[in-house]
Design a protein around this motif. Structure first.
Motif, PDB file in Angstrom:
ATOM      1  N   UNK A 221      20.892 111.609   3.557  1.00 13.61           N
ATOM      2  CA  UNK A 221      21.200 110.213   3.849  1.00 13.61           C
ATOM      3  C   UNK A 221      20.322 109.784   5.020  1.00 13.61           C
ATOM      4  N   UNK A 222      20.270 108.493   5.260  1.00 14.70           N
ATOM      5  CA  UNK A 222      19.524 107.993   6.401  1.00 14.70           C
ATOM      6  C   UNK A 222      20.062 108.536   7.714  1.00 14.70           C
ATOM      7  N   UNK A 223      21.379 108.661   7.805  1.00 18.71           N
ATOM      8  CA  UNK A 223      22.006 109.175   9.022  1.00 18.71           C
ATOM      9  C   UNK A 223      21.677 110.660   9.224  1.00 18.71           C
ATOM     10  N   UNK A 224      21.683 111.441   8.140  1.00 19.92           N
ATOM     11  CA  UNK A 224      21.332 112.859   8.243  1.00 19.92           C
ATOM     12  C   UNK A 224      19.867 113.003   8.674  1.00 19.92           C
ATOM     13  N   UNK A 225      19.009 112.175   8.113  1.00 21.14           N
ATOM     14  CA  UNK A 225      17.596 112.168   8.501  1.00 21.14           C
ATOM     15  C   UNK A 225      17.479 111.854   9.994  1.00 21.14           C
ATOM     16  N   UNK A 226      18.238 110.882  10.465  1.00 18.78           N
ATOM     17  CA  UNK A 226      18.223 110.505  11.873  1.00 18.78           C
ATOM     18  C   UNK A 226      18.614 111.694  12.753  1.00 18.78           C
ATOM     19  N   UNK A 227      19.646 112.449  12.360  1.00 21.53           N
ATOM     20  CA  UNK A 227      20.059 113.637  13.123  1.00 21.53           C
ATOM     21  C   UNK A 227      18.922 114.654  13.168  1.00 21.53           C
ATOM     22  N   UNK A 228      18.280 114.895  12.036  1.00 23.16           N
ATOM     23  CA  UNK A 228      17.162 115.851  12.005  1.00 23.16           C
ATOM     24  C   UNK A 228      16.031 115.409  12.934  1.00 23.16           C
ATOM     25  N   UNK A 229      15.716 114.126  12.935  1.00 20.56           N
ATOM     26  CA  UNK A 229      14.656 113.609  13.808  1.00 20.56           C
ATOM     27  C   UNK A 229      15.039 113.786  15.280  1.00 20.56           C
ATOM     28  N   UNK A 230      16.280 113.530  15.604  1.00 19.99           N
ATOM     29  CA  UNK A 230      16.751 113.711  16.981  1.00 19.99           C
ATOM     30  C   UNK A 230      16.593 115.171  17.388  1.00 19.99           C
ATOM     31  N   UNK A 231      16.994 116.083  16.504  1.00 18.84           N
ATOM     32  CA  UNK A 231      16.919 117.515  16.815  1.00 18.84           C
ATOM     33  C   UNK A 231      15.475 117.994  16.914  1.00 18.84           C
ATOM     34  N   UNK A 232      14.593 117.468  16.067  1.00 19.31           N
ATOM     35  CA  UNK A 232      13.175 117.840  16.170  1.00 19.31           C
ATOM     36  C   UNK A 232      12.632 117.403  17.526  1.00 19.31           C
TER      37      UNK A 232
END
Length: 154
Positions: free
Chosen positions: A44-55
């Protein structure tokens, strides 16, 4: 196409109404196209956002509070998002050794690989929506959106 045509309105809309409808309608179109980009990755867009934050943490763990603060959609349930990413082996979750009440989340190698694959597709998506605007128009649009969004509540 004008917003009245998009929503098939037969009445004259107030300017403020047009602006809000235009912003919301544009957001929906951008999200629909972005979901098409993410669909093959089951994100989802929100899951993608979490991954970007963690990267962006560059290997350092992030706690749930930090992730929540950096989310674009502040209403997202961060715990649920992290749980779903855990099931996909895209993140790890551990108890902080110094504070056992604190949960630390880190992106996995697989999570980084997914983002690396997505990066050019996301850039293409962003460029698509900017392609009919000149650089000066994009800067002006960005300035206006920030001004519009950052109004002080009376």
């Amino acid at each position: 196409m004008k917003i009245e045509d998009e929503i098939k309105s037969s009445i004259s809309l107030k300017l403020a109404t047009k602006v809000v409808l235009n912003v919301l309608h544009t957001q929906n179109i951008i999200n629909e196209k972005f979901n098409i980009v993410l669909k093959p990755y089951d994100l989802s867009g929100e899951q993608y956002n979490v991954l970007r934050i963690l990267r962006g943490q560059k290997g350092n763990p992030a706690n749930m509070n930090m992730i929540q603060e950096r989310m674009v959609a502040k209403t997202s349930n961060t715990t649920r998002l992290v749980d779903k990413l855990l099931l996909k082996d895209l993140v790890t979750r551990n108890v902080c050794p110094e504070n056992r009440r604190k949960i630390e989340v880190t992106i996995t190698h697989k999570g980084l690989q997914v983002l690396t694959e997505l990066d050019p597709k996301v850039i293409e998506h962003e460029n698509y929506f900017c392609s009919n605007l000149k650089t000066a128009e994009l800067k002006q649009l960005n300035t206006l959106l920030e001004k519009y969004r950052n109004q002080q509540i009376q």
